[in-house]
Design a protein around this motif. Structure first.
Motif: not given
Length: 118
Positions: A69-70, A75-79, A84-86
């Motif tokens: 789960l962690s 992974e979801q946070t990085t995505e 948001l950056t793009s």
């Protein structure tokens, strides 16, 4: 009198044999109690080890699923950060133009509620 002393000797010998048998029975009882205690301790240790093993298995399953789960959340946070950056880089220029046009392009108008008093 010899028959009396012989009878007394027989009684004393019988009493001594009875004491010996009693002591032997006490020793057997003590050995059996000690053996029963050792068996109980061994059974308790076996049960404790079994329960600890079950606990560790459950703990591993729970912690393992939390680890998965962690990793999934990471992974979801990085995505999300990449999205948001793009989006930021894609929309920065158009937003700056809108802000500057809103700030710099002023159209002075009279408010509709304004009444001139004559």
């Amino acid at each position: 009198m010899t028959s009396q002393s012989q009878g007394i000797q027989q009684l004393l010998q019988a009493e001594k044999r009875a004491k010996d048998k009693l002591e032997e029975a006490k020793k057997r009882k003590g050995k059996r109690l000690k053996q029963a205690k050792e068996e109980a301790i061994a059974e308790i240790d076996h049960y404790r080890l079994q329960r600890e093993k079950e606990f560790r298995n459950k703990q591993t399953n729970v912690m393992g699923s939390q680890g998965n789960l962690s990793a999934k959340i990471e992974e979801q946070t990085t995505e999300a950060v990449q999205n948001l950056t793009s989006s930021y880089h894609k929309n920065t220029e158009s937003m700056m133009k809108k802000l500057l046009s809103t700030i710099c392009d002023i159209n002075p108008e009279v408010h509709p509620n304004f009444r001139q008093f004559e």
